[in-house]
Write an enzyme that holds these catalytic residues in place. Structure first.
Site, PDB file in Angstrom:
ATOM      1  N   LYS A  17      16.919 -26.130  75.002  1.00 17.54           N
ATOM      2  CA  LYS A  17      16.442 -26.355  76.383  1.00 17.54           C
ATOM      3  C   LYS A  17      15.079 -27.045  76.381  1.00 17.54           C
ATOM      4  CE  LYS A  17      16.584 -21.968  77.595  1.00 17.54           C
ATOM      5  NZ  LYS A  17      17.079 -21.359  76.337  1.00 17.54           N
ATOM      6  N   ARG A  92      15.654 -16.389  84.660  1.00 16.40           N
ATOM      7  CA  ARG A  92      16.262 -15.747  83.505  1.00 16.40           C
ATOM      8  C   ARG A  92      16.948 -14.444  83.881  1.00 16.40           C
ATOM      9  NH1 ARG A  92      12.990 -18.163  79.111  1.00 16.40           N
ATOM     10  NH2 ARG A  92      13.350 -17.126  77.154  1.00 16.40           N
ATOM     11  N   ARG A 128      13.568 -23.112  62.758  1.00 17.02           N
ATOM     12  CA  ARG A 128      12.799 -23.857  63.770  1.00 17.02           C
ATOM     13  C   ARG A 128      11.297 -23.816  63.470  1.00 17.02           C
ATOM     14  NH1 ARG A 128      13.264 -22.982  70.228  1.00 17.02           N
ATOM     15  NH2 ARG A 128      12.556 -20.851  69.866  1.00 17.02           N
ATOM     16  N   ARG A 157       7.776 -19.953  65.043  1.00 14.51           N
ATOM     17  CA  ARG A 157       7.366 -19.213  66.244  1.00 14.51           C
ATOM     18  C   ARG A 157       7.446 -17.728  65.945  1.00 14.51           C
ATOM     19  NH1 ARG A 157      10.018 -21.035  71.959  1.00 14.51           N
ATOM     20  NH2 ARG A 157      10.356 -18.812  72.175  1.00 14.51           N
ATOM     21  N   ARG A 168      16.331 -11.090  71.391  1.00 15.59           N
ATOM     22  CA  ARG A 168      16.364 -12.117  72.445  1.00 15.59           C
ATOM     23  C   ARG A 168      17.807 -12.448  72.828  1.00 15.59           C
ATOM     24  NH1 ARG A 168      13.085 -16.611  69.733  1.00 15.59           N
ATOM     25  NH2 ARG A 168      13.438 -17.826  71.629  1.00 15.59           N
TER      26      ARG A 168
HETATM   27  P1  AMP Z   1      10.997 -19.232  75.849  1.00 15.88           P
HETATM   28  O1  AMP Z   1       9.991 -20.135  75.236  1.00 15.88           O
HETATM   29  O2  AMP Z   1      11.605 -19.789  77.091  1.00 15.88           O
HETATM   30  O3  AMP Z   1      12.044 -18.776  74.855  1.00 15.88           O
HETATM   31  O4  AMP Z   1      10.209 -17.906  76.322  1.00 15.88           O
HETATM   32  C1  AMP Z   1       9.505 -17.113  75.396  1.00 15.88           C
HETATM   33  C2  AMP Z   1       9.283 -15.721  75.962  1.00 15.88           C
HETATM   34  O5  AMP Z   1       8.504 -15.802  77.170  1.00 15.88           O
HETATM   35  C3  AMP Z   1      10.537 -14.958  76.355  1.00 15.88           C
HETATM   36  O6  AMP Z   1      11.161 -14.326  75.261  1.00 15.88           O
HETATM   37  C4  AMP Z   1       9.961 -13.955  77.348  1.00 15.88           C
HETATM   38  O7  AMP Z   1       9.253 -12.914  76.713  1.00 15.88           O
HETATM   39  C5  AMP Z   1       8.931 -14.812  78.100  1.00 15.88           C
HETATM   40  N1  AMP Z   1       9.555 -15.502  79.263  1.00 15.88           N
HETATM   41  C6  AMP Z   1       9.701 -16.841  79.433  1.00 15.88           C
HETATM   42  N2  AMP Z   1      10.301 -17.108  80.608  1.00 15.88           N
HETATM   43  C7  AMP Z   1      10.567 -15.921  81.177  1.00 15.88           C
HETATM   44  C8  AMP Z   1      11.203 -15.514  82.390  1.00 15.88           C
HETATM   45  N3  AMP Z   1      11.733 -16.413  83.250  1.00 15.88           N
HETATM   46  N4  AMP Z   1      11.292 -14.194  82.658  1.00 15.88           N
HETATM   47  C9  AMP Z   1      10.755 -13.266  81.839  1.00 15.88           C
HETATM   48  N5  AMP Z   1      10.156 -13.570  80.663  1.00 15.88           N
HETATM   49  C10 AMP Z   1      10.047 -14.882  80.327  1.00 15.88           C
END
Ligand code: AMP
Length: 220
Positions: A17, A92, A128, A157, A168
């Site tokens: 994404k 989400r 990654r 990461r 996750r």
């Molecule tokens: P991502 O980079 O999109 O994988 O987001 C990394 C982390 O940020 C996630 O595992 C959550 O802990 C937090 N996070 C990002 N977007 C959201 C969301 N829409 N709702 C809740 N937590 C979020």
């Protein structure tokens, strides 16, 4: 004439994404709004929000709907988002999607799902690398040790450790996958195969979104 383009992206962690959103936002000239990047910046800067959410993020769980919705609403009020946006990582959960619906009113959303199996997710995230400076995902070339955008050092990461990725994926299955049903019947829903080569995924999404816009140019 085509109107504003508001896009959200769905898909499991590691589906691509972030990479696709960065490319498509450039193509469509709309801001790429990544909630994960906003939150990681807050943690790095040590803000009150960052201190509140750091351990939740590092465990692979989601931060609260109220907190993230507030962050997104503030970001969408900035002038660069007035004529469209590409949201990466939000919504989400179903309550987040309901809040976004309220915020959007009559404006339509294009929903892009990047589909990928869990087996491929685990394989991808194990290798990654992201830039420690700007957060960009590294390109596929494993021999490169620095970021192609800013020259920063590439690092894994924190939340890509295998145990955290499994959490996750659990969270995705329980809380985010229901959004596929929530949005699935929308006439502006596009599903693409995330296992294709990166360029092919970009092209598939661009074509699918274009087709959506042409079929309903006044509404999307
Ligand atoms: P991502 O980079 O999109 O994988 O987001 C990394 C982390 O940020 C996630 O595992 C959550 O802990 C937090 N996070 C990002 N977007 C959201 C969301 N829409 N709702 C809740 N937590 C979020």
């Amino acid at each position: 004439m085509l109107t504003d383009l508001n896009v959200i992206m769905l898909g499991p962690p590691g589906a691509g994404k972030g990479t696709q959103a960065a490319r498509l936002a450039r193509l469509w000239q709309i801001p790429h709004i990544s909630t994960g990047a906003i939150l990681r910046d807050a943690v790095k800067a040590g803000t009150a929000l960052g201190r509140e959410i750091q351990s939740i993020m590092e465990s692979g769980r989601l931060i609260s709907d109220d907190t993230i919705t507030r962050v997104v609403c503030e970001r969408l009020r900035e002038p660069d988002a007035a004529h469209g946006f590409l949201l990466d990582g939000f919504p989400r959960t179903v309550p987040q999607a309901q809040s976004l619906d309220e915020l959007m009113g009559d404006q339509k959303l294009v929903v892009v799902e990047i589909a990928l199996t869990e087996e491929t997710v685990l394989h991808r995230l194990a290798s990654r690398m992201v830039c420690s400076e700007c957060g960009t995902n590294a390109q596929d070339d494993r021999d490169v040790a620095t970021c192609h955008d800013c020259g920063g050092t590439l690092v894994p990461r924190v939340d890509d450790a295998e145990q955290v990725v499994r959490e996750r994926l659990n969270v995705y299955r329980r809380q985010t996958a229901p959004l596929i049903d929530y949005y699935g019947k929308s006439p502006t829903y596009c599903r693409v195969d995330g296992a294709q080569m990166v360029d092919d995924v970009t092209m598939s999404i661009a074509r699918a979104v274009d087709a959506c816009r042409r079929s309903d140019p006044r509404g999307v």
